[in-house]
Design a protein around this motif. Structure first.
Motif, PDB file in Angstrom:
ATOM      1  N   TYR A  16       0.829  -1.207   0.000  1.00 42.30           N
ATOM      2  CA  TYR A  16       0.000   0.000   0.000  1.00 42.30           C
ATOM      3  C   TYR A  16       0.864   1.257   0.000  1.00 42.30           C
ATOM      4  O   TYR A  16       0.520   2.264  -0.635  1.00 42.30           O
ATOM      5  CB  TYR A  16      -0.919  -0.013   1.230  1.00 42.30           C
ATOM      6  N   PHE A  17       1.985   1.228   0.698  1.00 42.78           N
ATOM      7  CA  PHE A  17       2.839   2.404   0.808  1.00 42.78           C
ATOM      8  C   PHE A  17       4.101   2.313  -0.047  1.00 42.78           C
ATOM      9  O   PHE A  17       5.012   3.128   0.110  1.00 42.78           O
ATOM     10  CB  PHE A  17       3.237   2.623   2.278  1.00 42.78           C
ATOM     11  N   GLU A  49       4.783   2.908  -3.289  1.00 42.49           N
ATOM     12  CA  GLU A  49       5.079   4.047  -4.158  1.00 42.49           C
ATOM     13  C   GLU A  49       5.523   5.263  -3.344  1.00 42.49           C
ATOM     14  O   GLU A  49       6.426   6.005  -3.751  1.00 42.49           O
ATOM     15  CB  GLU A  49       3.865   4.394  -5.014  1.00 42.49           C
ATOM     16  N   LEU A  50       4.907   5.466  -2.194  1.00 45.47           N
ATOM     17  CA  LEU A  50       5.298   6.569  -1.322  1.00 45.47           C
ATOM     18  C   LEU A  50       6.725   6.353  -0.815  1.00 45.47           C
ATOM     19  O   LEU A  50       7.528   7.287  -0.770  1.00 45.47           O
ATOM     20  CB  LEU A  50       4.324   6.678  -0.153  1.00 45.47           C
ATOM     21  N   HIS A  58      -1.661   3.867   9.239  1.00 51.73           N
ATOM     22  CA  HIS A  58      -2.907   4.231   8.578  1.00 51.73           C
ATOM     23  C   HIS A  58      -4.044   3.393   9.151  1.00 51.73           C
ATOM     24  O   HIS A  58      -3.920   2.171   9.272  1.00 51.73           O
ATOM     25  CB  HIS A  58      -2.790   3.992   7.072  1.00 51.73           C
ATOM     26  N   MET A  96      -3.802   6.859  -0.459  1.00 57.51           N
ATOM     27  CA  MET A  96      -2.818   6.588  -1.501  1.00 57.51           C
ATOM     28  C   MET A  96      -3.439   6.588  -2.896  1.00 57.51           C
ATOM     29  O   MET A  96      -2.717   6.625  -3.888  1.00 57.51           O
ATOM     30  CB  MET A  96      -2.113   5.261  -1.226  1.00 57.51           C
ATOM     31  N   SER A  97      -4.754   6.564  -2.972  1.00 57.90           N
ATOM     32  CA  SER A  97      -5.435   6.767  -4.246  1.00 57.90           C
ATOM     33  C   SER A  97      -5.880   8.204  -4.416  1.00 57.90           C
ATOM     34  O   SER A  97      -5.807   8.762  -5.511  1.00 57.90           O
ATOM     35  CB  SER A  97      -6.662   5.844  -4.346  1.00 57.90           C
ATOM     36  N   PRO A 156      -2.026  11.079  -2.521  1.00 60.95           N
ATOM     37  CA  PRO A 156      -0.666  10.660  -2.167  1.00 60.95           C
ATOM     38  C   PRO A 156       0.329  11.812  -2.146  1.00 60.95           C
ATOM     39  O   PRO A 156       1.246  11.829  -1.317  1.00 60.95           O
ATOM     40  CB  PRO A 156      -0.326   9.630  -3.250  1.00 60.95           C
TER      41      PRO A 156
END
Length: 220
Positions: A16-17, A19-20, A76, A206-207, A210
């Motif tokens: 979920y994280f 890309e961050l 989160h 995150m959608s 972000p």
């Protein structure tokens, strides 16, 4: 250089994280998105005994193994339960806590007790197949997996409840009608020990937002 560690919410893994974390790496920071026992790529470890303590120990063991210090620990949603437990049991390696639209429990609270009726019903219905694994909601990201019911139900036990030396931040996402976090946000607004942010995003940050989360983390 800052070291970030991310704990995703229910049904979600470290993906979920990811890309961050990659974006933070590009800014010369360390960033580690964790997957808790029983979800994501560790779904094969899900058992009836997998609970909140299991997930707290997941994070503590990672911090110890990697010998991390001055960590910005981010959680989160359900992840707020986990990072609170980590801060209580292993505060010496943390510099900041970041609650991203997350539960902020006190001693004796559980995800069940802090959630609203929408989520409690989801827990019950989602676990109807075998009684201990809460299936993700229909239409969720295909990477989501069943989540251990015991981790939602177990009461957290805290001895210190957020060491004063650890900086605390809360990011409230106001753009969804089923949020159980409005009261927490309103309470923390008047608490000088907290830095509070609000974004008009849905829970799936995150959608939805972000880039905004990335900007806030860089200021922290």
């Amino acid at each position: 250089m800052t070291t970030f560690v991310f704990v995703a919410g229910g049904w979600h893994g470290g993906w979920y994280f990811q890309e961050l974390a990659s974006a933070l790496h590009q800014q010369n920071h360390n960033a580690f998105p964790l997957t808790l026992t029983g979800v994501g790529d560790r779904a094969h470890l899900l058992a009836a005994s997998t609970n909140l303590d299991t997930h707290i120990e997941d994070v503590i063991n990672f911090l110890k193994t990697e010998r991390l210090t001055d960590v910005v620990l981010c959680g989160h949603s359900y992840g707020g339960m986990v990072i609170t437990g980590v801060a209580d049991r292993f505060p010496e390696c943390l510099s900041s806590l970041v609650y991203i639209d997350a539960y902020v429990p006190k001693d004796g609270d559980s995800c069940w007790s802090l959630a609203n009726e929408t989520y409690r019903q989801r827990f019950i219905e989602g676990a109807s197949k075998n009684g201990y694994a809460v299936e993700p909601r229909p239409g969720a990201d295909i990477r989501t997996t069943a989540h251990p019911l015991a981790s939602f139900m177990q009461k957290i036990r805290l001895n210190h409840w957020l060491d004063e030396r650890i900086r605390k931040h809360y990011i409230y996402l106001s753009g969804w009608k089923d949020t159980p976090f409005t009261a927490t946000y309103e309470q923390l607004l008047s608490d000088p020990a907290w830095s509070v942010y609000a974004l008009p995003s849905r829970h799936d940050i995150m959608s939805d937002a972000p880039d905004k989360l990335f900007e806030i983390l860089l200021t922290i």
